[in-house]
Design a protein around this motif. Structure first.
Motif, PDB file in Angstrom:
ATOM      1  N   VAL A  70       0.851  -1.182   0.000  1.00 29.61           N
ATOM      2  CA  VAL A  70       0.000   0.000   0.000  1.00 29.61           C
ATOM      3  C   VAL A  70       0.887   1.232   0.000  1.00 29.61           C
ATOM      4  O   VAL A  70       1.857   1.308   0.759  1.00 29.61           O
ATOM      5  CB  VAL A  70      -0.925   0.005   1.245  1.00 29.61           C
ATOM      6  N   ALA A  71       0.562   2.192  -0.856  1.00 28.36           N
ATOM      7  CA  ALA A  71       1.292   3.459  -0.881  1.00 28.36           C
ATOM      8  C   ALA A  71       0.818   4.322   0.294  1.00 28.36           C
ATOM      9  O   ALA A  71      -0.377   4.565   0.456  1.00 28.36           O
ATOM     10  CB  ALA A  71       1.052   4.188  -2.199  1.00 28.36           C
ATOM     11  N   ALA A  72       1.763   4.762   1.101  1.00 28.19           N
ATOM     12  CA  ALA A  72       1.442   5.559   2.289  1.00 28.19           C
ATOM     13  C   ALA A  72       1.033   6.974   1.907  1.00 28.19           C
ATOM     14  O   ALA A  72       1.605   7.560   0.979  1.00 28.19           O
ATOM     15  CB  ALA A  72       2.656   5.624   3.205  1.00 28.19           C
ATOM     16  N   PRO A  73       0.080   7.552   2.618  1.00 25.79           N
ATOM     17  CA  PRO A  73      -0.207   8.974   2.423  1.00 25.79           C
ATOM     18  C   PRO A  73       1.018   9.792   2.851  1.00 25.79           C
ATOM     19  O   PRO A  73       1.677   9.458   3.845  1.00 25.79           O
ATOM     20  CB  PRO A  73      -1.388   9.245   3.358  1.00 25.79           C
ATOM     21  N   GLU A  74       1.330  10.842   2.084  1.00 25.65           N
ATOM     22  CA  GLU A  74       2.492  11.684   2.379  1.00 25.65           C
ATOM     23  C   GLU A  74       2.085  13.150   2.370  1.00 25.65           C
ATOM     24  O   GLU A  74       1.097  13.541   1.747  1.00 25.65           O
ATOM     25  CB  GLU A  74       3.602  11.430   1.358  1.00 25.65           C
ATOM     26  N   LEU A  75       2.872  13.964   3.062  1.00 25.88           N
ATOM     27  CA  LEU A  75       2.637  15.404   3.115  1.00 25.88           C
ATOM     28  C   LEU A  75       3.201  16.022   1.835  1.00 25.88           C
ATOM     29  O   LEU A  75       4.410  16.014   1.620  1.00 25.88           O
ATOM     30  CB  LEU A  75       3.305  16.009   4.345  1.00 25.88           C
ATOM     31  N   LEU A  76       2.299  16.545   1.003  1.00 25.57           N
ATOM     32  CA  LEU A  76       2.677  17.046  -0.312  1.00 25.57           C
ATOM     33  C   LEU A  76       2.121  18.440  -0.551  1.00 25.57           C
ATOM     34  O   LEU A  76       1.254  18.909   0.188  1.00 25.57           O
ATOM     35  CB  LEU A  76       2.122  16.118  -1.409  1.00 25.57           C
ATOM     36  N   TYR A  77       2.622  19.071  -1.608  1.00 27.49           N
ATOM     37  CA  TYR A  77       2.023  20.285  -2.151  1.00 27.49           C
ATOM     38  C   TYR A  77       1.372  19.916  -3.471  1.00 27.49           C
ATOM     39  O   TYR A  77       1.982  19.234  -4.308  1.00 27.49           O
ATOM     40  CB  TYR A  77       3.065  21.362  -2.443  1.00 27.49           C
ATOM     41  N   ALA A  78       0.143  20.380  -3.668  1.00 25.00           N
ATOM     42  CA  ALA A  78      -0.523  20.310  -4.964  1.00 25.00           C
ATOM     43  C   ALA A  78      -0.356  21.672  -5.604  1.00 25.00           C
ATOM     44  O   ALA A  78      -0.758  22.693  -5.035  1.00 25.00           O
ATOM     45  CB  ALA A  78      -2.000  19.967  -4.805  1.00 25.00           C
ATOM     46  N   ILE A  79       0.262  21.703  -6.777  1.00 21.94           N
ATOM     47  CA  ILE A  79       0.595  22.946  -7.459  1.00 21.94           C
ATOM     48  C   ILE A  79      -0.314  23.090  -8.671  1.00 21.94           C
ATOM     49  O   ILE A  79      -0.389  22.192  -9.522  1.00 21.94           O
ATOM     50  CB  ILE A  79       2.079  22.920  -7.893  1.00 21.94           C
ATOM     51  N   HIS A  80      -0.999  24.223  -8.732  1.00 19.65           N
ATOM     52  CA  HIS A  80      -1.899  24.515  -9.847  1.00 19.65           C
ATOM     53  C   HIS A  80      -1.426  25.786 -10.534  1.00 19.65           C
ATOM     54  O   HIS A  80      -0.858  26.681  -9.895  1.00 19.65           O
ATOM     55  CB  HIS A  80      -3.339  24.681  -9.350  1.00 19.65           C
ATOM     56  N   ALA A  81      -1.687  25.854 -11.831  1.00 18.65           N
ATOM     57  CA  ALA A  81      -1.234  26.984 -12.640  1.00 18.65           C
ATOM     58  C   ALA A  81      -2.418  27.621 -13.354  1.00 18.65           C
ATOM     59  O   ALA A  81      -3.517  27.060 -13.387  1.00 18.65           O
ATOM     60  CB  ALA A  81      -0.205  26.494 -13.657  1.00 18.65           C
ATOM     61  N   SER A  82      -2.171  28.774 -13.950  1.00 17.00           N
ATOM     62  CA  SER A  82      -3.221  29.507 -14.653  1.00 17.00           C
ATOM     63  C   SER A  82      -3.474  28.967 -16.057  1.00 17.00           C
ATOM     64  O   SER A  82      -4.505  29.267 -16.654  1.00 17.00           O
ATOM     65  CB  SER A  82      -2.860  30.991 -14.727  1.00 17.00           C
ATOM     66  N   SER A  83      -2.554  28.175 -16.595  1.00 19.66           N
ATOM     67  CA  SER A  83      -2.699  27.618 -17.938  1.00 19.66           C
ATOM     68  C   SER A  83      -1.769  26.418 -18.074  1.00 19.66           C
ATOM     69  O   SER A  83      -0.902  26.195 -17.225  1.00 19.66           O
ATOM     70  CB  SER A  83      -2.347  28.663 -18.998  1.00 19.66           C
ATOM     71  N   THR A  84      -1.929  25.693 -19.155  1.00 20.20           N
ATOM     72  CA  THR A  84      -1.034  24.567 -19.419  1.00 20.20           C
ATOM     73  C   THR A  84       0.401  25.045 -19.583  1.00 20.20           C
ATOM     74  O   THR A  84       1.335  24.447 -19.044  1.00 20.20           O
ATOM     75  CB  THR A  84      -1.494  23.794 -20.670  1.00 20.20           C
ATOM     76  N   ALA A  85       0.579  26.133 -20.316  1.00 17.22           N
ATOM     77  CA  ALA A  85       1.930  26.670 -20.516  1.00 17.22           C
ATOM     78  C   ALA A  85       2.555  27.075 -19.182  1.00 17.22           C
ATOM     79  O   ALA A  85       3.748  26.843 -18.956  1.00 17.22           O
ATOM     80  CB  ALA A  85       1.894  27.856 -21.478  1.00 17.22           C
ATOM     81  N   HIS A  86       1.767  27.648 -18.296  1.00 15.05           N
ATOM     82  CA  HIS A  86       2.258  28.039 -16.970  1.00 15.05           C
ATOM     83  C   HIS A  86       2.654  26.795 -16.172  1.00 15.05           C
ATOM     84  O   HIS A  86       3.692  26.779 -15.495  1.00 15.05           O
ATOM     85  CB  HIS A  86       1.183  28.854 -16.246  1.00 15.05           C
TER      86      HIS A  86
END
Length: 154
Positions: A70-86
């Motif tokens: 089982v893959a353990a839950p980890e403390l991560l950042y989810a990074i979102h951008a304004s566009s695909t190019a960004h």
């Protein structure tokens, strides 16, 4: 002590496991290691070369049984951008810092690092704390464990 003789892919269909082991991203990449499962079962892994264990995969034991992975839950950042190019630009900056990343269509996941968070926010990214399994792939030119030298699409 039980010995793992092979690793089985996700959804292998080999029946009920003897025990379960929960491992973080970097722990699922191994060659030789003594593992202690949730129920106390000890398993010696000694493969000829380094492998990456799949979430929902298994270790096949010398007695014919399997240990669920089982893959353990980890403390991560989810990074979102304004566009695909960004998002591509942000991925370049993450890769330029030799940081393991999980690339998805609309976001990038990385392990939490406040310095990277500050840099990414300065580049216009929206960065959110998340806790979930991490599936960054290992670099094509590395056969050893996770050293932060990977940035490949998932």
């Amino acid at each position: 002590m039980l010995r793992a003789i092979s690793h089985l892919p996700a959804h292998h269909g080999r029946g009920a496991p003897l025990d379960t082991i929960t491992l973080a991203h970097d722990e699922r990449r191994l060659r030789r290691k003594l593992l202690t499962c949730a129920g106390g079962t000890e398993v010696m892994v000694d493969f000829p070369s380094t492998v990456t264990l799949d979430h929902d995969g298994a270790l096949e034991l010398d007695n014919g049984r399997v240990i669920a992975i089982v893959a353990a839950p980890e403390l991560l950042y989810a990074i979102h951008a304004s566009s695909t190019a960004h998002l591509v630009r942000l991925a370049w900056h993450i890769g330029n810092r030799h940081t393991s990343a999980q690339l998805e269509e609309g976001r990038i996941l990385i392990k939490r690092d406040h310095v990277l968070k500050t840099m990414l926010e300065g580049l216009g990214a929206a960065v959110a704390d998340v806790t979930e399994p991490f599936f960054a792939e290992h670099g094509a030119y590395h056969s050893h464990g996770d050293t932060g030298h990977a940035l490949l699409a998932r």
